[in-house]
Design a protein around this motif. Structure first.
Motif, PDB file in Angstrom:
ATOM      1  N   PRO A 121      -1.595  -5.000   9.845  1.00  0.00           N
ATOM      2  CA  PRO A 121      -0.852  -6.260   9.777  1.00  0.00           C
ATOM      3  C   PRO A 121      -0.288  -6.521   8.382  1.00  0.00           C
ATOM      4  CG  PRO A 121      -2.876  -6.567  10.999  1.00  0.00           C
ATOM      5  CD  PRO A 121      -2.911  -5.182  10.417  1.00  0.00           C
ATOM      6  N   SER A 122      -1.003  -6.128   7.341  1.00  0.00           N
ATOM      7  CA  SER A 122      -0.491  -6.366   5.996  1.00  0.00           C
ATOM      8  C   SER A 122       0.762  -5.529   5.737  1.00  0.00           C
ATOM      9  CB  SER A 122      -1.568  -6.078   4.952  1.00  0.00           C
ATOM     10  OG  SER A 122      -1.954  -4.724   4.990  1.00  0.00           O
ATOM     11  N   THR A 123       0.805  -4.314   6.235  1.00  0.00           N
ATOM     12  CA  THR A 123       2.005  -3.488   6.077  1.00  0.00           C
ATOM     13  C   THR A 123       3.155  -4.099   6.862  1.00  0.00           C
ATOM     14  OG1 THR A 123       0.719  -1.483   5.734  1.00  0.00           O
ATOM     15  CG2 THR A 123       2.987  -1.203   6.456  1.00  0.00           C
ATOM     16  N   ASP A 124       2.887  -4.542   8.081  1.00  0.00           N
ATOM     17  CA  ASP A 124       3.929  -5.196   8.874  1.00  0.00           C
ATOM     18  C   ASP A 124       4.414  -6.462   8.179  1.00  0.00           C
ATOM     19  OD1 ASP A 124       3.787  -3.229  10.800  1.00  0.00           O
ATOM     20  OD2 ASP A 124       2.453  -4.378  12.111  1.00  0.00           O
ATOM     21  N   GLY A 125       3.487  -7.199   7.585  1.00  0.00           N
ATOM     22  CA  GLY A 125       3.858  -8.417   6.854  1.00  0.00           C
ATOM     23  C   GLY A 125       4.740  -8.105   5.657  1.00  0.00           C
ATOM     24  N   ILE A 126       4.435  -7.041   4.953  1.00  0.00           N
ATOM     25  CA  ILE A 126       5.265  -6.626   3.816  1.00  0.00           C
ATOM     26  C   ILE A 126       6.657  -6.259   4.302  1.00  0.00           C
ATOM     27  CG2 ILE A 126       5.598  -4.811   2.079  1.00  0.00           C
ATOM     28  CD1 ILE A 126       2.505  -4.825   1.739  1.00  0.00           C
ATOM     29  N   ARG A 127       6.720  -5.491   5.365  1.00  0.00           N
ATOM     30  CA  ARG A 127       8.032  -5.091   5.909  1.00  0.00           C
ATOM     31  C   ARG A 127       8.858  -6.314   6.323  1.00  0.00           C
ATOM     32  NH1 ARG A 127       7.624   0.278   6.338  1.00  0.00           N
ATOM     33  NH2 ARG A 127       5.644   1.126   6.995  1.00  0.00           N
ATOM     34  N   TRP A 142       6.463   0.184  -2.686  1.00  0.00           N
ATOM     35  CA  TRP A 142       5.930  -0.310  -3.958  1.00  0.00           C
ATOM     36  C   TRP A 142       4.892  -1.410  -3.705  1.00  0.00           C
ATOM     37  CZ3 TRP A 142       5.100   0.471  -8.843  1.00  0.00           C
ATOM     38  CH2 TRP A 142       4.766  -0.604  -9.651  1.00  0.00           C
ATOM     39  N   LEU A 143       5.224  -2.366  -2.859  1.00  0.00           N
ATOM     40  CA  LEU A 143       4.299  -3.463  -2.581  1.00  0.00           C
ATOM     41  C   LEU A 143       3.040  -2.961  -1.877  1.00  0.00           C
ATOM     42  CD1 LEU A 143       6.879  -6.185  -1.522  1.00  0.00           C
ATOM     43  CD2 LEU A 143       5.589  -6.058  -3.678  1.00  0.00           C
ATOM     44  N   ARG A 144       3.178  -1.978  -1.011  1.00  0.00           N
ATOM     45  CA  ARG A 144       1.999  -1.397  -0.354  1.00  0.00           C
ATOM     46  C   ARG A 144       1.083  -0.737  -1.384  1.00  0.00           C
ATOM     47  NH1 ARG A 144       3.233   2.654   3.983  1.00  0.00           N
ATOM     48  NH2 ARG A 144       1.038   2.327   4.457  1.00  0.00           N
ATOM     49  N   LEU A 145       1.683   0.017  -2.307  1.00  0.00           N
ATOM     50  CA  LEU A 145       0.886   0.685  -3.343  1.00  0.00           C
ATOM     51  C   LEU A 145       0.196  -0.339  -4.245  1.00  0.00           C
ATOM     52  CD1 LEU A 145       3.397   3.510  -4.238  1.00  0.00           C
ATOM     53  CD2 LEU A 145       1.132   3.850  -3.203  1.00  0.00           C
ATOM     54  N   CYS A 146       0.915  -1.393  -4.605  1.00  0.00           N
ATOM     55  CA  CYS A 146       0.353  -2.415  -5.494  1.00  0.00           C
ATOM     56  C   CYS A 146      -0.726  -3.261  -4.827  1.00  0.00           C
ATOM     57  CB  CYS A 146       1.457  -3.307  -6.049  1.00  0.00           C
ATOM     58  SG  CYS A 146       2.438  -2.481  -7.312  1.00  0.00           S
ATOM     59  N   ALA A 147      -0.781  -3.205  -3.498  1.00  0.00           N
ATOM     60  CA  ALA A 147      -1.840  -3.925  -2.786  1.00  0.00           C
ATOM     61  C   ALA A 147      -3.199  -3.282  -3.014  1.00  0.00           C
ATOM     62  CB  ALA A 147      -1.529  -3.983  -1.288  1.00  0.00           C
ATOM     63  N   VAL A 148      -3.201  -1.995  -3.415  1.00  0.00           N
ATOM     64  CA  VAL A 148      -4.477  -1.299  -3.609  1.00  0.00           C
ATOM     65  C   VAL A 148      -4.667  -0.760  -5.026  1.00  0.00           C
ATOM     66  CG1 VAL A 148      -4.700  -0.660  -1.169  1.00  0.00           C
ATOM     67  CG2 VAL A 148      -3.571   0.918  -2.759  1.00  0.00           C
ATOM     68  N   GLU A 149      -3.615  -0.735  -5.817  1.00  0.00           N
ATOM     69  CA  GLU A 149      -3.697  -0.183  -7.172  1.00  0.00           C
ATOM     70  C   GLU A 149      -2.896  -1.033  -8.140  1.00  0.00           C
ATOM     71  OE1 GLU A 149      -5.310   1.834  -8.924  1.00  0.00           O
ATOM     72  OE2 GLU A 149      -6.403   2.862  -7.357  1.00  0.00           O
ATOM     73  N   ASP A 150      -3.134  -0.828  -9.438  1.00  0.00           N
ATOM     74  CA  ASP A 150      -2.350  -1.565 -10.415  1.00  0.00           C
ATOM     75  C   ASP A 150      -0.954  -0.958 -10.532  1.00  0.00           C
ATOM     76  OD1 ASP A 150      -2.310   0.570 -12.353  1.00  0.00           O
ATOM     77  OD2 ASP A 150      -4.219  -0.101 -13.154  1.00  0.00           O
ATOM     78  N   ALA A 151      -0.070  -1.683 -11.185  1.00  0.00           N
ATOM     79  CA  ALA A 151       1.335  -1.292 -11.269  1.00  0.00           C
ATOM     80  C   ALA A 151       1.529   0.056 -11.961  1.00  0.00           C
ATOM     81  CB  ALA A 151       2.144  -2.377 -11.972  1.00  0.00           C
ATOM     82  N   ALA A 201       2.945   9.307   3.623  1.00  0.00           N
ATOM     83  CA  ALA A 201       2.293   9.665   2.361  1.00  0.00           C
ATOM     84  C   ALA A 201       1.662   8.441   1.707  1.00  0.00           C
ATOM     85  CB  ALA A 201       3.300  10.322   1.412  1.00  0.00           C
ATOM     86  N   VAL A 202       2.365   7.308   1.736  1.00  0.00           N
ATOM     87  CA  VAL A 202       1.802   6.074   1.173  1.00  0.00           C
ATOM     88  C   VAL A 202       0.601   5.638   1.995  1.00  0.00           C
ATOM     89  CG1 VAL A 202       2.229   3.628   0.687  1.00  0.00           C
ATOM     90  CG2 VAL A 202       3.946   5.339   0.074  1.00  0.00           C
ATOM     91  N   THR A 203       0.701   5.725   3.308  1.00  0.00           N
ATOM     92  CA  THR A 203      -0.427   5.361   4.174  1.00  0.00           C
ATOM     93  C   THR A 203      -1.645   6.222   3.854  1.00  0.00           C
ATOM     94  OG1 THR A 203       1.023   4.578   5.928  1.00  0.00           O
ATOM     95  CG2 THR A 203      -1.211   5.215   6.578  1.00  0.00           C
ATOM     96  N   HIS A 204      -1.432   7.506   3.680  1.00  0.00           N
ATOM     97  CA  HIS A 204      -2.520   8.413   3.332  1.00  0.00           C
ATOM     98  C   HIS A 204      -3.189   7.986   2.032  1.00  0.00           C
ATOM     99  CE1 HIS A 204      -4.288  12.186   1.723  1.00  0.00           C
ATOM    100  NE2 HIS A 204      -4.636  12.346   2.979  1.00  0.00           N
ATOM    101  N   PHE A 205      -2.385   7.667   1.037  1.00  0.00           N
ATOM    102  CA  PHE A 205      -2.914   7.213  -0.257  1.00  0.00           C
ATOM    103  C   PHE A 205      -3.648   5.885  -0.132  1.00  0.00           C
ATOM    104  CE2 PHE A 205      -2.404   4.909  -4.284  1.00  0.00           C
ATOM    105  CZ  PHE A 205      -3.008   5.801  -5.147  1.00  0.00           C
TER     106      PHE A 205
END
Length: 124
Positions: free
Chosen positions: A4-10, A72-81, A115-119
């Motif tokens: 849901p968070s990925t869908d929300g970002i999209r 970018w927003l998906r990556l930043c949800a789990v890691e720093d910029a 690839a982002v999902t995997h990370f």
């Protein structure tokens, strides 16, 4: 399946005006990389896209910008910029040894998303 968070970002990015999307991506990557990922090869043009009443990118460039911001927003949800930026710029075996920048430029959105999902899933 997307979380849901990925869908929300999209959904959030889809509702943004393109100048805001371009501004977000430019803030992270700068004009040279935005020119590269959109395929324009022009360092000045991406800056024009960031203005509310400025030039607008073509449909393909706009789609690449939106995809770039989503990832970018998906990556930043789990890691720093800093790490998120390094991930985008680094080579990745899930992207055929290329970078997220090249995947965006070549419209390999599904491959980049995987690839982002995997990370992200590996950190979650």
């Amino acid at each position: 399946m997307n979380s849901p968070s990925t869908d929300g970002i999209r959904e959030h990015v889809a509702l943004m005006d393109i100048s805001s999307v371009a501004r977000g991506v430019m803030t992270v990557l700068g004009p040279a990389l935005v020119g590269a990922l959109t395929g324009t090869g022009d360092r000045a043009l991406p800056g024009q896209w960031t203005r509310p009443y400025g030039a607008e990118p073509g449909a393909a460039a706009a789609e690449r910008l939106r995809n770039a911001l989503v990832q970018w927003l998906r990556l930043c949800a789990v890691e720093d910029a800093d790490l998120a930026r390094a991930w985008i710029l680094g080579t990745n075996p899930l992207l055929d040894g290329g970078t997220a920048i090249s995947a965006l430029r070549e419209d390999r959105f599904e491959q980049l998303d995987a690839a982002v999902t995997h990370f992200v899933d590996g950190l979650g």
